[in-house]
Design an enzyme around this catalytic site. Structure first.
Site, PDB file in Angstrom:
ATOM      1  N   ASP A 429       0.839  -1.193   0.000  1.00 16.06           N
ATOM      2  CA  ASP A 429       0.000   0.000   0.000  1.00 16.06           C
ATOM      3  C   ASP A 429       0.881   1.253   0.000  1.00 16.06           C
ATOM      4  OD1 ASP A 429      -2.349   1.456   0.072  1.00 16.06           O
ATOM      5  OD2 ASP A 429      -2.690   1.175   2.215  1.00 16.06           O
ATOM      6  N   GLU A 432       2.619   5.157  -3.990  1.00 16.83           N
ATOM      7  CA  GLU A 432       2.590   6.110  -5.120  1.00 16.83           C
ATOM      8  C   GLU A 432       3.949   6.781  -5.400  1.00 16.83           C
ATOM      9  OE1 GLU A 432      -1.100   4.812  -4.106  1.00 16.83           O
ATOM     10  OE2 GLU A 432       0.162   5.951  -2.749  1.00 16.83           O
ATOM     11  N   ASP A 507      -9.166   3.917  -2.221  1.00 18.94           N
ATOM     12  CA  ASP A 507     -10.017   4.350  -1.106  1.00 18.94           C
ATOM     13  C   ASP A 507     -11.301   4.992  -1.612  1.00 18.94           C
ATOM     14  OD1 ASP A 507      -7.999   3.465   0.510  1.00 18.94           O
ATOM     15  OD2 ASP A 507      -7.168   5.442   0.913  1.00 18.94           O
TER      16      ASP A 507
END
Length: 841
Positions: A429, A432, A507
């Site tokens: 997770d 980015e 999300d």
């Protein structure tokens, strides 16, 4: 020396290239001047072997054209001298293998392949691609490829403009939360933490610069292999021009011919690769929450699934399982003996998946940080100082996964969790990479990266950072347990990242609009290379209503990753993390999102959806294996079935899972009926067996416990009885084959051990079922490939769509009278699993 010009407004360049001060004053500052790079007048084209051609021109831009095959043409436009030919997107070992024939004309040069003519204008290097069979124009640049550089920035734009019109449709581009057709819209590709994103948000978690064009019924693809921030303007200004540009590097793009959309998809996958077959349990139902702890709560959750008879294969542990958000550690207060807990869960049919983030806590007593500092694996700023920033811990550093030595260092960190404690899968997770409380929520552009031996800055490396993290994790897991298929779920990625990890859409929000977005995102991701994809079922943010939760589960039956994930309210360490997400979680004080939380009636509907997932797994698994072998997307829009039918393009929310199932999700609150479109051909209602002729719209009533589902006539659909986890599937003795009668048809069943790599050595069974109907006689033949000894011993053959009961049944040449059962719309015949032929008349 190239001519220097003042900055001017370009009709198709992003307005951000002019600052507000420059717009107001028209300043002539020296750093405002730029150099334009175009191909210019072409003096010659020189062949470089059989597949490549290099333009000689007056301009300062250089163009190399490569025939990768008859239908895939690469155009590499460089400003200045071309650098190394390197790509993170291309699959390892893929090389150009096509041939082109060069001819010279009065006003153009032409490169011919077996299917295409590529014309290059002598005057300006403009490109026009023709279909050789029809002579139709498939791709025509408005002028030559273009580059722009400044003294201070270097190359800061490379660009392609090509002709289009409002009738041309554009699809793909990854996870864009938008309508199916991208015509008339503009998007950017820059991986970004997009908490609670909306429909019109330009930047999301993925950067997938690949799109389809559908012009006059002919499909093609454009793939920009450039890791800088890129932009796609699909005629947003309504001027008949589409523009693709990137903020640096080469304009390195591939034209991929169809003429079919599916052919474009398979050729794109030939270029960028497919995933390997996931373990079967990864396609079961998964339950996740931020966060499940302590240990007793996890055990209670598992016990509830089994006592309520709701199938489940995996439980996820979010960041709170760690010791102070230190990756590869456990909070011993919450989980005093993780190995025993994981082992006990495994005995009861549950796999454990845990999160691993890239942000490593700055703590000299933390072994991962200390070892990383010693081995110099962390990213540095341009000044040479470590790149330190906040995520869940107040200070983190990040490994430079673009360095092969760092990837080699990262992989073995999983050893204790994977080899010694028995964790089955991992979840990468925040890659980015995401940060909190900084501009743009990510690294500054001056952070340095190795980029596999060609050091560069973060501006170039940003979009591939998350992909390289999953690559490092995937390679590490393969090395630690070579006989085990890894399961890795990632968030940020780039084209080609499908080789390493599954994706989920990030999300999202518990809303009906986001249920619609979830459907379109998964479809768009699948046709953009990522078939192993799913969503946070029920929404990550806010609370779904019982109806919404059920409809989401019913949709997710047909998403290869089926995972519930929600934002909880038990987030210890919030003050330390100082993240907005955590604060919102505290305020919500929300309920959980297990399938039983909305009461008895909703639980019944949710259980039925999850059970259906397991009943269909033989079919779903077979379809995924087809994707792995061919690159054909698992999820496909209706227009992939018939791209010339305008009705297929209008019904953007319906889709195919594999070749045989047409899924019509219910995406609006309180829907009592749904208008569906059945494409050309013949179809059966999955639930009732009712027969329909295609090519028309159909109004169907909706029921709370199901969504409309149709089966292609001629299909053989394999299903099994309900099990509580995938391990139980290998104990089943009976397989049901539903034969949907037609004049002819062909389907397959693929099955293997569901784990390991025995299938690479022939340990699988691939069964091809061919149907033929002539008058009152219907025959079904089975051919078998592979050496896997499946647990199935009997096949229950269910013939659907017979106009009258059969008077004679012949199995493998012998008349059969026992084991035949007659229903309202079907006839069931029990036969050996390895039958060769069945004839009914």
């Amino acid at each position: 020396m190239p001519k220097m010009k003042k900055k001017v407004v370009d009709a198709f360049a992003p307005a951000a290239h002019l600052t507000s001060a420059e717009e107001a004053t028209g300043t002539d500052r020296f750093d405002d001047v730029y150099t334009e790079h175009r191909i210019g007048k072409v003096s010659d084209i020189v062949a470089d072997g059989n597949h490549a051609f290099v333009l000689k021109s007056e301009g300062k831009g250089c163009l190399r054209i490569e025939c990768w095959n008859d239908d895939t043409i690469r155009f590499r436009f460089t400003v200045g001298k071309a650098g190394r030919d390197f790509s993170y997107a291309r699959a390892e070992g893929v090389q150009p293998a096509g041939e082109g024939k060069l001819t010279e004309g009065k006003d153009k040069y032409t490169i011919e392949t077996a299917t295409l003519n590529i014309a290059i204008g002598r005057e300006d290097g403009a490109i026009t691609i023709y279909d050789r069979a029809s002579g139709a124009i498939l791709h025509k640049t408005q002028d030559s490829l273009y580059g722009r550089s400044t003294l201070l920035e270097g190359v800061h734009q490379v660009r392609l403009q090509f002709e289009t019109d409002k009738k041309e449709a554009f699809y793909g581009l990854g996870d864009k939360a938008w309508d199916t057709n991208l015509q008339g819209s503009e998007w950017s590709n820059y991986t970004e933490d997009a908490f609670a994103y909306g429909k019109d948000r330009k930047l999301l978690y993925r950067s997938i610069p690949f799109c389809y064009g559908l012009r006059n019924g002919h499909a093609y693809g454009l793939f920009l292999d450039n890791s800088y921030r890129s932009h796609f303007d699909f005629n947003a200004k309504k001027k008949g021009v589409a523009t693709i540009w990137a903020d640096g590097g080469d304009f390195d793009y591939y034209f991929i011919n169809g003429p079919g959309l599916t052919e474009v998809a398979t050729r794109y996958h030939q270029l960028t690769g497919t995933p390997e077959l996931p373990p079967l349990w990864a396609m079961g139902f998964h339950q996740c929450r931020w966060s499940y702890y302590p240990e007793q709560r996890v055990r209670d959750l598992a016990a509830s699934f089994r006592s309520k008879k709701i199938p489940c294969d995996a439980i996820y542990l979010d960041i709170d399982y760690m010791d102070g958000y230190r990756c590869f550690t456990w909070n011993k207060e919450y989980f005093p003996d993780p190995k025993k807990m994981i082992g006990d869960l495994k005995k009861d049919g549950f796999h454990t998946v845990v999160m691993i983030d890239p942000g490593i806590r700055v703590d000299e007593d933390y072994h991962v940080y200390a070892d990383g500092v010693e081995k110099d694996v962390f990213c540095k700023r341009g000044s040479g100082e470590p790149m330190v920033g906040p995520v869940w811990p107040p200070e983190c550093v990040w490994p430079d996964y673009t360095n092969p030595k760092v990837r080699d260092w990262w992989g073995p960190l999983y050893k204790e969790l994977y080899n010694e404690q028995g964790v089955s899968g991992f979840w990468n997770d925040m890659n980015e990479p995401a940060m909190f409380k900084v501009n743009n929520l990510t690294f500054p552009d001056d952070v340095r990266h190795d980029y596999d031996g060609a050091p560069t800055n973060h501006k170039k490396a940003h979009n591939i950072y998350g992909m390289q993290m999953t690559r490092a994790s995937y390679d590490g897991l393969k090395a630690l347990q070579p006989a085990k298929r890894p399961f890795l779920l990632g968030r940020a990625s780039f084209s080609g990242g499908q080789r390493y990890a599954a994706l989920w859409t990030g999300d999202n929000i518990a809303s009906w609009e986001h249920l619609q977005i979830a459907n379109r995102q998964c479809l768009r991701l699948a046709i953009s290379g990522y078939s192993l994809v799913g969503t946070d079922i029920g929404g990550f943010v806010d609370n779904p209503t019982p109806e919404m939760m059920t409809r989401w589960l019913q949709l997710a039956v047909f998403h290869p990753v089926m995972r519930v994930h929600s934002m909880g309210n038990n987030t210890d360490g919030a003050a330390e993390a100082e993240a907005e997400e955590v604060k919102k979680a505290e305020e919500l004080n929300r309920q959980d999102q297990e399938p039983w939380v909305h009461g008895k009636e909703a639980t019944k509907h949710n259980r039925k959806a999850i059970e259906m997932r397991y009943q269909l797994l033989p079919y779903l698994y077979t379809a995924f294996r087809q994707h792995v072998k061919t690159g054909k997307p698992v999820l496909r829009n209706l227009f992939f079935y018939d791209q010339e039918d305008p009705q297929c393009r209008k019904f953007g929310d319906q889709f195919f899972y594999g070749d045989d199932l047409l899924v019509c999700p219910v995406l609006t609150e309180g829907a009592k009926s749904l208008q569906v479109y059945l494409p050309k051909g013949e179809w059966y209602d999955f639930w009732s067996g009712e027969f329909h002729i295609g090519g028309k719209r159909l109004r169907v009533k909706t029921k709370a416990d199901r969504i409309p589902l149709f089966v292609r006539a001629g299909a053989t659909l394999p299903t099994v009885d309900v099990v509580q986890n995938t391990a139980e599937m290998h104990k089943l003795r009976d397989l049901e084959l539903s034969i949907f009668a037609a004049k002819n048809g062909e389907s397959q069943l693929y099955w293997d051990a569901g784990e390991g790599y025995g299938h690479d050595a022939g340990q699988y069974t691939l069964r091809t079922y061919k149907m033929n109907r002539l008058g009152k006689k219907l025959s079904l033949t089975q051919t078998i490939e592979g050496d896997f000894n499946a647990s199935f011993k009997r096949a229950q053959i269910r013939f659907v769509g017979l106009t009258q009961p059969p008077t004679k049944v012949v199995v493998d040449g012998r008349k059969q009278t026992a084991g035949i059962f007659y229903g309202k719309r079907a006839v069931v015949i029990n036969v050996p699993f390895d039958f060769k032929s069945i004839v009914i008349s």
